[in-house]
Write a protein that holds these residues in place. Structure first.
Motif, PDB file in Angstrom:
ATOM      1  N   VAL A 204       0.854  -1.191   0.000  1.00 33.10           N
ATOM      2  CA  VAL A 204       0.000   0.000   0.000  1.00 33.10           C
ATOM      3  C   VAL A 204       0.889   1.240   0.000  1.00 33.10           C
ATOM      4  CG1 VAL A 204      -1.785   1.292   1.227  1.00 33.10           C
ATOM      5  CG2 VAL A 204      -1.813  -1.219   1.259  1.00 33.10           C
ATOM      6  N   VAL A 205       0.685   2.106  -0.990  1.00 32.26           N
ATOM      7  CA  VAL A 205       1.478   3.337  -1.111  1.00 32.26           C
ATOM      8  C   VAL A 205       0.530   4.528  -0.983  1.00 32.26           C
ATOM      9  CG1 VAL A 205       3.133   4.621  -2.510  1.00 32.26           C
ATOM     10  CG2 VAL A 205       3.004   2.112  -2.705  1.00 32.26           C
ATOM     11  N   ASP A 206       0.621   5.226   0.135  1.00 35.31           N
ATOM     12  CA  ASP A 206      -0.241   6.383   0.412  1.00 35.31           C
ATOM     13  C   ASP A 206       0.468   7.243   1.442  1.00 35.31           C
ATOM     14  OD1 ASP A 206      -2.485   7.995   1.691  1.00 35.31           O
ATOM     15  OD2 ASP A 206      -3.628   6.892   0.181  1.00 35.31           O
ATOM     16  N   ASP A 207       0.388   8.573   1.279  1.00 34.37           N
ATOM     17  CA  ASP A 207       1.122   9.444   2.200  1.00 34.37           C
ATOM     18  C   ASP A 207       0.425   9.600   3.550  1.00 34.37           C
ATOM     19  OD1 ASP A 207      -0.839  10.931   0.672  1.00 34.37           O
ATOM     20  OD2 ASP A 207      -0.056  12.739   1.604  1.00 34.37           O
ATOM     21  N   GLN A 208      -0.814   9.117   3.685  1.00 35.29           N
ATOM     22  CA  GLN A 208      -1.540   9.245   4.948  1.00 35.29           C
ATOM     23  C   GLN A 208      -1.479   7.931   5.740  1.00 35.29           C
ATOM     24  OE1 GLN A 208      -5.427  11.115   4.702  1.00 35.29           O
ATOM     25  NE2 GLN A 208      -4.898  12.026   2.722  1.00 35.29           N
TER      26      GLN A 208
ATOM     27  N   ILE B 274       0.156  -3.772  -6.289  1.00 36.48           N
ATOM     28  CA  ILE B 274       0.517  -2.524  -5.619  1.00 36.48           C
ATOM     29  C   ILE B 274      -0.710  -1.616  -5.601  1.00 36.48           C
ATOM     30  CG2 ILE B 274       2.008  -0.481  -5.654  1.00 36.48           C
ATOM     31  CD1 ILE B 274       3.967  -2.190  -7.401  1.00 36.48           C
ATOM     32  N   LEU B 275      -1.107  -1.165  -4.407  1.00 36.53           N
ATOM     33  CA  LEU B 275      -2.173  -0.169  -4.277  1.00 36.53           C
ATOM     34  C   LEU B 275      -1.508   1.198  -4.179  1.00 36.53           C
ATOM     35  CD1 LEU B 275      -4.701  -1.765  -1.739  1.00 36.53           C
ATOM     36  CD2 LEU B 275      -4.661  -1.915  -4.225  1.00 36.53           C
ATOM     37  N   LEU B 276      -1.823   2.091  -5.105  1.00 42.44           N
ATOM     38  CA  LEU B 276      -1.064   3.330  -5.240  1.00 42.44           C
ATOM     39  C   LEU B 276      -1.959   4.562  -5.241  1.00 42.44           C
ATOM     40  CD1 LEU B 276       1.728   4.687  -5.945  1.00 42.44           C
ATOM     41  CD2 LEU B 276       1.089   4.376  -8.349  1.00 42.44           C
ATOM     42  N   ASP B 277      -1.676   5.491  -4.340  1.00 39.40           N
ATOM     43  CA  ASP B 277      -2.315   6.804  -4.378  1.00 39.40           C
ATOM     44  C   ASP B 277      -1.585   7.653  -5.419  1.00 39.40           C
ATOM     45  OD1 ASP B 277      -3.948   8.912  -3.758  1.00 39.40           O
ATOM     46  OD2 ASP B 277      -2.857   9.502  -1.957  1.00 39.40           O
TER      47      ASP B 277
END
Length: 214
Positions: free
Chosen positions: A6-10, A50-53
């Motif tokens: 999981v790629v997310d800045d939050q 890959i889960l990507l924001d």
């Protein structure tokens, strides 16, 4: 068990996604808060999806997709974002994303999308498909100006392409058309060649642009 990064800045969003996916027996094997960190985590864990924001400080989702493509990474990327933006969607798909969902989806929709990509399919939220179609047909060819001309597809290849556009994996296409999975794989390869596309997503985009798919 399907393994994802999981790629997310939050941080709260990442932890929330991890907890939800655990309910569906999908394991989060790594997290990252921007694209550069994502490259390191993906290399270390080799996930299935890959889960990507897209909107992140420093190294955003489009940058990340570009670097993954440069490295030859074949891991499918599912964009999961709050931004309902046609231009951003097209940029992400052209950069190599295999799926695109908004963060207001249900757990069932998210888990289905993850499993669809893990099995080789593609998926775009139905709520944005019509707008995407209009944007594709009004813009330049997704394959680029120097792309070879499209070759005519057989009726069976069109059947396979329609199922690819619906997000079906090779296994699901084989079951739907009563074909061997190896036969489907070969037909998909032929479709990519005839459409001058590098991958399934690019093939669907060009087929939509050329009016092959409605």
């Amino acid at each position: 068990m399907t393994r994802v990064v999981v790629v997310d800045d939050q941080t709260l969003v990442r932890h929330g996604i991890r907890s939800l996916l655990a309910l569906a027996d999908i394991e989060v094997v790594g997290e990252a808060d921007d694209g550069r960190a994502a490259l390191e985590v993906v290399a270390a864990t080799e996930p299935d999806v890959i889960l990507l924001d897209l909107r992140m400080p420093r190294y955003d989702g489009i940058w990340t997709l570009g670097r993954l493509r440069e490295r030859g990474t074949e891991i499918p990327v599912l964009v999961l974002t709050t931004f309902d933006d046609d231009t951003l969607l097209l940029d992400a798909l052209r950069a190599g994303a295999r799926g695109y969902l908004l963060k207001d989806v249900t757990l069932e929709q998210l888990t289905r999308a993850v499993r669809t990509l893990a099995e080789g399919g593609t998926l775009i939220a139905p709520s944005i498909t019509d707008r995407l179609l209009r944007a594709i047909r009004s813009g330049p060819s997704p394959a680029g100006a120097d792309a070879p001309p499209v070759q005519e597809l057989t009726e069976r290849e069109l059947e396979v392409l329609r199922l690819v556009a619906e997000g079906c994996s090779n296994r699901e296409i084989a079951e739907a058309l009563f074909l061997a999975e190896g036969t489907v794989k070969n037909r998909v390869s032929t479709i990519l060649l005839k459409l001058g596309a590098r991958d399934r997503t690019k093939a669907v985009l060009r087929a939509l642009h050329e009016g092959i798919l409605r």
